[in-house]
Write a protein that holds these residues in place. Structure first.
Motif, PDB file in Angstrom:
ATOM      1  N   ARG A  89       0.808  -1.228   0.000  1.00 57.18           N
ATOM      2  CA  ARG A  89       0.000   0.000   0.000  1.00 57.18           C
ATOM      3  C   ARG A  89       0.838   1.273   0.000  1.00 57.18           C
ATOM      4  O   ARG A  89       0.286   2.376   0.090  1.00 57.18           O
ATOM      5  N   ARG A  90       2.139   1.154  -0.084  1.00 53.23           N
ATOM      6  CA  ARG A  90       2.982   2.341  -0.040  1.00 53.23           C
ATOM      7  C   ARG A  90       2.700   3.239  -1.242  1.00 53.23           C
ATOM      8  O   ARG A  90       2.483   2.751  -2.358  1.00 53.23           O
ATOM      9  N   PRO A  91       2.722   4.556  -1.036  1.00 51.49           N
ATOM     10  CA  PRO A  91       2.374   5.443  -2.156  1.00 51.49           C
ATOM     11  C   PRO A  91       3.457   5.503  -3.216  1.00 51.49           C
ATOM     12  O   PRO A  91       4.649   5.288  -2.947  1.00 51.49           O
ATOM     13  N   SER A  92       3.037   5.780  -4.433  1.00 48.99           N
ATOM     14  CA  SER A  92       3.941   6.198  -5.497  1.00 48.99           C
ATOM     15  C   SER A  92       3.991   7.723  -5.471  1.00 48.99           C
ATOM     16  O   SER A  92       3.007   8.380  -5.130  1.00 48.99           O
ATOM     17  N   LEU A  93       5.141   8.282  -5.825  1.00 48.27           N
ATOM     18  CA  LEU A  93       5.302   9.741  -5.791  1.00 48.27           C
ATOM     19  C   LEU A  93       5.819  10.224  -7.133  1.00 48.27           C
ATOM     20  O   LEU A  93       6.895   9.806  -7.587  1.00 48.27           O
ATOM     21  N   TRP A  94       5.044  11.103  -7.753  1.00 45.11           N
ATOM     22  CA  TRP A  94       5.321  11.592  -9.104  1.00 45.11           C
ATOM     23  C   TRP A  94       5.577  13.090  -9.056  1.00 45.11           C
ATOM     24  O   TRP A  94       4.829  13.840  -8.416  1.00 45.11           O
ATOM     25  N   VAL A  95       6.622  13.536  -9.755  1.00 44.50           N
ATOM     26  CA  VAL A  95       6.968  14.955  -9.874  1.00 44.50           C
ATOM     27  C   VAL A  95       6.515  15.450 -11.232  1.00 44.50           C
ATOM     28  O   VAL A  95       6.946  14.928 -12.266  1.00 44.50           O
ATOM     29  N   GLU A  96       5.673  16.461 -11.232  1.00 41.92           N
ATOM     30  CA  GLU A  96       5.181  17.071 -12.475  1.00 41.92           C
ATOM     31  C   GLU A  96       5.688  18.507 -12.565  1.00 41.92           C
ATOM     32  O   GLU A  96       5.185  19.392 -11.869  1.00 41.92           O
ATOM     33  N   PRO A  97       6.708  18.798 -13.382  1.00 44.77           N
ATOM     34  CA  PRO A  97       7.164  20.182 -13.535  1.00 44.77           C
ATOM     35  C   PRO A  97       6.045  21.071 -14.073  1.00 44.77           C
ATOM     36  O   PRO A  97       5.286  20.663 -14.966  1.00 44.77           O
ATOM     37  N   LEU A  98       5.958  22.268 -13.541  1.00 46.54           N
ATOM     38  CA  LEU A  98       4.931  23.217 -13.975  1.00 46.54           C
ATOM     39  C   LEU A  98       5.505  24.316 -14.858  1.00 46.54           C
ATOM     40  O   LEU A  98       4.766  25.192 -15.306  1.00 46.54           O
ATOM     41  N   ASP A  99       6.817  24.284 -15.085  1.00 46.95           N
ATOM     42  CA  ASP A  99       7.499  25.205 -15.990  1.00 46.95           C
ATOM     43  C   ASP A  99       8.463  24.395 -16.840  1.00 46.95           C
ATOM     44  O   ASP A  99       8.705  23.213 -16.580  1.00 46.95           O
ATOM     45  N   ASP A 100       9.045  25.032 -17.850  1.00 44.90           N
ATOM     46  CA  ASP A 100      10.127  24.410 -18.604  1.00 44.90           C
ATOM     47  C   ASP A 100      11.392  24.457 -17.762  1.00 44.90           C
ATOM     48  O   ASP A 100      11.833  25.540 -17.355  1.00 44.90           O
ATOM     49  N   TRP A 101      11.987  23.301 -17.502  1.00 42.68           N
ATOM     50  CA  TRP A 101      13.175  23.223 -16.647  1.00 42.68           C
ATOM     51  C   TRP A 101      14.470  23.245 -17.440  1.00 42.68           C
ATOM     52  O   TRP A 101      15.542  23.168 -16.858  1.00 42.68           O
TER      53      TRP A 101
END
Length: 527
Positions: A351-363
């Protein structure tokens, strides 16, 4: 200011409730709580950013650590026995929908972190009082000075729930670490504000969130807004977190960073997890459980629109893998294996969570870096992943990074047309019933869903396969019996113990059918 006892504060809170029931306005939020506060100060995110910028031009001052000899006595067990009294939680009686409780100092969290409540552009510091905490009579914490302060805080479930006092969903504790539960209601991996010189030749630096500013969410559709000041020898920062509790937890992060010193490895949106072993690298008889990990792979969605799955390793020596990209669309450490039969214990790894990073700008140009350290137990976080910009980081620079963190069951924005990797398996090469050759290893990569769903078993897909070194043979694809999965099989013949980079995806005449499987194989020592 005069210090009020908890009893007097509770009496004051009771009187306020009576006035409210009579229709008399109860006044500002700070007046409706049993907590005690310092005087109000003007607050804005812009001012916090300016303060972080100014601090970067000054010499670093380490956070206050009260009575270190006493705090060292508050070990893991002693710290666990100290609980914040939920009856005096911030917003326990509203108007904020999510009550807030605070962590006590301890051996692993020895630094004071200042806590503030924000209302109408004003911030009031919440003053520490040992009476806020329930603790055993013989707790070492009773010997701490009155100005000790708090170590961190957590957000509890909505106060309309009968079980909110025992259920929390986000916590900020230790250096710049924080974590949240996912859609399956279980804590697991962590995030950090920043990673500085992780797995470099020199020591890693752990900047601290030294101040938090917490504003209430008026209802469950609104975000809890948390601001934080970050301070470290090489970097300062101002952060704004807009935190929403939905199926899982989503945090929108706006970070402004200012460098005091050059930084060799500047890790943006860092994730930290644990991987001991999975189905493909379990040491013989090291533990009775089939698998032990908080995350089992790094997922990438590149700026070029490629989907990548990289299973995690537990190497004998530190390994840093770089995935070059420009303007990435996302990356994350995921827990894909949700079958409880593959863990078989009571700590809910499935049940451990997955963690996703979504950039909100151009990096811009840079790379996602995966750090894998050696561990021989599940108590150590040995995995990190973060974005590293291409440009060297010198003193006196300013950066802004905005991104969204998704604490969920799986990655958001999945490409439903592509099959995903569901398992990686490794064994001795060759064929059953024959003498197995030395230096040959068989790989079996299983795929599920997407374009493979319902595919005719008599129409196997092709594989696109490459290896950084060694010879490849016995390549084939086939359906996995009694399942909806397909698998790709191949043998790798190699000499020496240097790692081998492998790449594979499935395809047919119509194009790509699966995400790309990348794997760094570390040949084991001969038996």
């Amino acid at each position: 200011m005069a210090h009020l006892s908890r009893r007097h504060l509770l009496q004051s809170a009771t009187a306020t409730a009576v006035l409210a029931s009579l229709g008399v306005p109860s006044g500002p939020l700070w007046a409706d709580t049993a907590l005690s506060f310092a005087s109000a100060q003007d607050f804005s995110f812009e001012a916090l950013i300016a303060r972080a910028r100014q601090l970067a031009q000054e010499d670093y001052q380490a956070p206050y650590e009260p009575a270190p000899e006493v705090v060292q006595e508050i070990d893991y067990d002693a710290h666990g026995a100290i609980q914040f009294d939920r009856d005096v939680a911030l917003f326990a009686d509203g108007p904020g929908v999510y009550p807030v409780t605070f962590f006590h100092l301890g051996r692993f969290f020895p630094k004071r972190v200042r806590m503030h409540m924000v209302e109408d552009g004003k911030a009031r510091e919440i003053l520490y009082d040992p009476d806020y905490f329930e603790m055993p009579d013989d707790s070492p914490a009773k010997e701490l000075p009155e100005d000790s302060g708090f170590a961190g805080f957590r957000l509890h479930e909505a106060r309309q729930r009968d079980d909110w006092k025992t259920q929390d969903w986000a916590a900020f504790l230790g250096a710049s670490y924080f974590r949240a539960i996912g859609a399956l209601g279980q804590y697991g991996l962590s995030a950090r504000g920043i990673a500085v010189d992780t797995a470099t030749a020199g020591p890693e630096e752990f900047p601290d969130f030294t101040e938090f500013y917490i504003a209430s969410a008026p209802n469950q559709q609104e975000a809890v807004q948390v601001h934080a000041l970050l301070e470290g020898p090489s970097v300062t920062g101002a952060f704004r977190f807009e935190i929403r509790r939905n199926d899982g937890v989503v945090m929108e992060v706006d970070s402004h960073l200012f460098t005091r010193q050059p930084i060799e490895r500047f890790g943006i949106a860092p994730l930290t997890s644990m991987f001991w072993y999975g189905e493909y690298n379990r040491p013989k008889m090291v533990d009775w459980r089939p698998e032990v990990h908080d995350s089992d792979g790094l997922a990438l969605w590149t700026g070029a629109n490629e989907r990548i799955w990289r299973p995690l390793n537990n190497p004998s020596e530190p390994v840093v893998s770089s995935f070059v990209d420009r303007d990435p669309r996302g990356f994350g450490l995921l827990q894909r294996d949700r079958n409880p039969e593959n863990y078989l214990d009571g700590v809910n790894y499935h049940r451990r969570p997955s963690l996703w990073v979504e950039p909100l700008d151009d990096w811009g140009a840079g790379n996602v870096q995966l750090v894998e350290l050696s561990t021989d137990d599940e108590i150590h976080d040995n995995i990190a992943a973060f974005w590293v910009p291409d440009e060297p980081v010198e003193a006196g620079q300013a950066y802004r990074f905005r991104y969204r963190l998704h604490w969920m069951e799986d990655e958001p924005y999945a490409n439903e047309e592509l099959a995903h990797v569901s398992a990686t398996r490794i064994g001795r090469g060759g064929n059953a019933g024959t003498e197995r050759p030395e230096g040959v290893w068989k790989f079996v990569v299983e795929f599920e869903g997407g374009a493979l769903q319902g595919r005719d078993p008599d129409s196997p897909p092709d594989m696109e396969l490459s290896a950084g070194r060694g010879g490849l043979s016995n390549q084939s694809t086939e359906p996995v019996p009694d399942s909806k999965r397909w698998r790709a099989l191949f043998d790798l013949e190699i000499e020496g113990d240097e790692p081998v980079e492998l790449r594979l995806h499935l395809k047919d005449d119509n194009g790509v059918l699966s995400e790309t499987w990348l794997y760094q194989f570390h040949p084991p020592e001969p038996a």
